[in-house]
Enzyme design. Structure first.
Site, PDB file in Angstrom:
ATOM      1  N   PHE A  31       1.905  -3.201   4.146  1.00  8.21           N
ATOM      2  CA  PHE A  31       2.237  -4.468   4.806  1.00  8.21           C
ATOM      3  C   PHE A  31       3.736  -4.721   4.646  1.00  8.21           C
ATOM      4  O   PHE A  31       4.342  -4.375   3.636  1.00  8.21           O
ATOM      5  CB  PHE A  31       1.467  -5.628   4.162  1.00  8.21           C
ATOM      6  N   HIS A  78      -2.776   8.338   5.625  1.00  6.12           N
ATOM      7  CA  HIS A  78      -2.959   6.980   5.130  1.00  6.12           C
ATOM      8  C   HIS A  78      -4.370   6.524   5.544  1.00  6.12           C
ATOM      9  O   HIS A  78      -5.097   5.981   4.735  1.00  6.12           O
ATOM     10  CB  HIS A  78      -1.878   6.076   5.700  1.00  6.12           C
ATOM     11  N   CYS A 132       0.811  -1.219   0.000  1.00  4.66           N
ATOM     12  CA  CYS A 132       0.000   0.000   0.000  1.00  4.66           C
ATOM     13  C   CYS A 132       0.844   1.268   0.000  1.00  4.66           C
ATOM     14  O   CYS A 132       0.313   2.375  -0.028  1.00  4.66           O
ATOM     15  CB  CYS A 132      -0.943  -0.029   1.191  1.00  4.66           C
ATOM     16  N   LYS A 185      -9.681   8.215   1.701  1.00 12.89           N
ATOM     17  CA  LYS A 185     -10.115   6.818   1.564  1.00 12.89           C
ATOM     18  C   LYS A 185     -11.551   6.652   2.051  1.00 12.89           C
ATOM     19  O   LYS A 185     -12.206   5.666   1.726  1.00 12.89           O
ATOM     20  CB  LYS A 185      -9.190   5.897   2.350  1.00 12.89           C
ATOM     21  N   HIS A 241      -9.717   2.006  -0.184  1.00 15.43           N
ATOM     22  CA  HIS A 241      -8.260   1.897  -0.152  1.00 15.43           C
ATOM     23  C   HIS A 241      -7.792   1.222  -1.440  1.00 15.43           C
ATOM     24  O   HIS A 241      -8.028   0.039  -1.648  1.00 15.43           O
ATOM     25  CB  HIS A 241      -7.852   1.094   1.087  1.00 15.43           C
TER      26      HIS A 241
END
Lengths: 420, 78
Positions: free
Chosen positions: A407, A311, A170, A343, A348
């Site tokens: 991640f 984020h 991401c 978002k 996302h």
């Protein structure tokens, strides 16, 4: 290092196709989230997503036939289609059409994807499982490879400079834009088409993120309320699909050809958590160091930044930790800071998230408006930072920072400033 | 035109996205119809599927024009 500016932008996302159309909808607090229609999701715990709406370019929707020749479409996964749409709009917007071989060789592409052609791999696996390995399409591999959006854009336009791609989950979009800007700053290219593309709203994608317990599951009957960053009732992120591309250009190069300059990339920072594959570190230390590195690279102090595009994915753990990290980093300057999560409207977009959010940050500067955080009814944590709940705000924004975390514990932050 | 020829023509038009008029017997997939090497692999697979035949690799390599394909399939179907 040479200065790098933004001279073109293109987008396809759940709010539609086309920068101005999408931006208008975002500022109007509209949501691009709906029940999943791409496949039958009734057996999955999450049944909502952000899908690029069908339509025509003129009406802000997607008709792939308008962008990719029919005979080429089957050679590409959907993420490549979406990447081509965003890149085409960005290149057209920039007006950059290299005429000489030198100019073509100084123009590169860096469009990343967090996952690549997941649905293509899914379908090919079924074929192999059914004993039809010999009937696999010769285009299976080049359709699935994550760097092929970059490849196709270079082939379409004859851009012969650095052809690169990024795979950092991401954080992909911000890494692609930041790294491409460094290539220009260091002289490896004069112009780069940079961004991210993702198309994982498919059975395997949704099921996979359901399995990691990352997605929202409690709003299947109210899709537009599912993405709710910082709200106390948030319960996971909502997957979105799409692509965003910027045309980045060396400042003198852009000035000499009289290009319209949206913004300058004036800071870029990265960090690793070295902590856990999916959970952010305590105090979101990685986010803190990533933002700090971006500010250091641009010579900024906390008081110089007026807007943060967070984020903020709407997960129970991540949102408040990011908020805490921003509060800690900005100190007294947190008062008066606006920070929102777009978002909440788009979902996302994984590897494309940082790319579309870069566009939103740049437009926030251009129009002096902070886009809203939808569904923020009651924050789980109080803060002096204004999270622009539910409605856009007119604000003087000269410098904006955008965050993306992935991640594996990978973090990236990029800073844009008003041109001139 | 034979059934085989008509069907082959239709497959070529669909896969290569070319105008039907250009798909003449002597047209070469690569030189005249804009195919690349991967397109020809896919074309041969489409012929195999449509006519329920297996075309070995060395035979496939020799199928360069529309007529080559018609001849090969006609021979196999006899």
């Amino acid at each position: 290092m040479r200065r790098v500016v933004v001279t073109g932008m293109g987008i396809a996302c759940p709010l539609g196709v086309g920068v101005e159309h999408v931006w208008r909808r975002l500022i109007n607090a509209e949501s691009g989230i709906s029940a999943i229609t791409a496949f039958d999701a009734k057996d999955l715990s999450c049944q909502v997503a952000g899908q690029v709406p069908a339509g025509t370019r003129a009406t802000g929707g997607l008709d792939v036939n308008e962008w990719v020749p029919v005979k080429d479409q089957k050679k590409m996964d959907r993420f490549i289609h979406l990447g081509l749409v965003a890149a085409t709009e960005a290149v057209e917007d920039s007006g950059w059409t290299p005429e000489t071989e030198d100019d073509r060789c100084a123009t590169g592409v860096m469009i990343g994807s967090g996952i690549g052609g997941l649905e293509t791999i899914f379908n090919a696996s079924i074929q192999v499982h059914e004993g039809k390995a010999k009937r696999l399409s010769p285009f299976f591999i080049p359709s699935a490879l994550g760097n092929l959006a970059s490849g196709h854009v270079s082939i379409k336009y004859g851009f012969k400079g650095p052809n690169h791609s990024v795979v950092t989950a991401c954080a992909t979009g911000v890494h692609a834009i930041g790294d491409a800007s460094r290539l220009i700053a260091l002289g490896d290219a004069d112009v780069m088409v940079a961004g991210g593309a993702e198309a994982t709203v498919c059975a395997l994608g949704i099921a996979g993120f359901c399995a990691s317990r990352a997605l929202s599951t409690g709003f299947n009957d109210r899709p537009q309320a599912a993405s709710r960053p910082w709200d106390k009732n948030r319960d996971g992120f909502v997957m979105g699909e799409g692509a965003g591309c910027l045309v980045l250009e060396e400042y003198e190069h852009a000035r000499k050809r009289g290009a319209k300059i949206y913004s300058e990339i004036s800071g870029y920072g990265m960090s690793g958590d070295a902590y856990h594959i999916t959970a952010p570190a305590e105090g979101h230390d990685g986010a803190f160091r990533s933002m700090k590195a971006a500010m250091r690279s641009g010579g900024y102090g906390p008081g110089d930044i007026q807007y943060v595009n967070a984020h903020g994915t709407s997960t129970p753990l991540g949102d408040d930790l990011e908020l805490e990290a921003v509060e800690r980093l900005f100190g007294d300057a947190a008062h008066g800071l606006a920070m929102s999560s777009t978002k909440s409207a788009t979902g996302h977009l994984l590897g494309a998230a940082g790319a579309i959010e870069a566009i939103f940050s740049i437009l926030a500067i251009r129009d002096s408006v902070a886009p809203p955080t939808l569904n923020l009814d009651e924050p789980s944590r109080q803060s002096v930072i204004d999270r622009v709940a539910k409605e856009a705000q007119q604000r003087r924004i000269r410098v904006a920072l955008s965050n993306s975390f992935g991640f594996g514990g990978t973090n990236a932050s990029v800073i844009f400033r008003a041109p001139g | 035109m034979s059934d085989v020829a008509a069907k082959i023509k239709q497959i070529v038009v669909e896969h290569l996205g070319v105008d039907e008029a250009k798909v003449t017997p002597e047209a070469s997939f690569i030189d005249d119809l804009g195919a690349d090497s991967l397109d020809t692999v896919e074309l041969v697979m489409a012929f195999e599927e449509a006519f329920n035949v297996e075309i070995p690799e060395d035979a496939a390599e020799k199928i360069a024009t529309v007529q080559d394909a018609i001849d090969y399939i006609t021979k196999q179907s006899k």
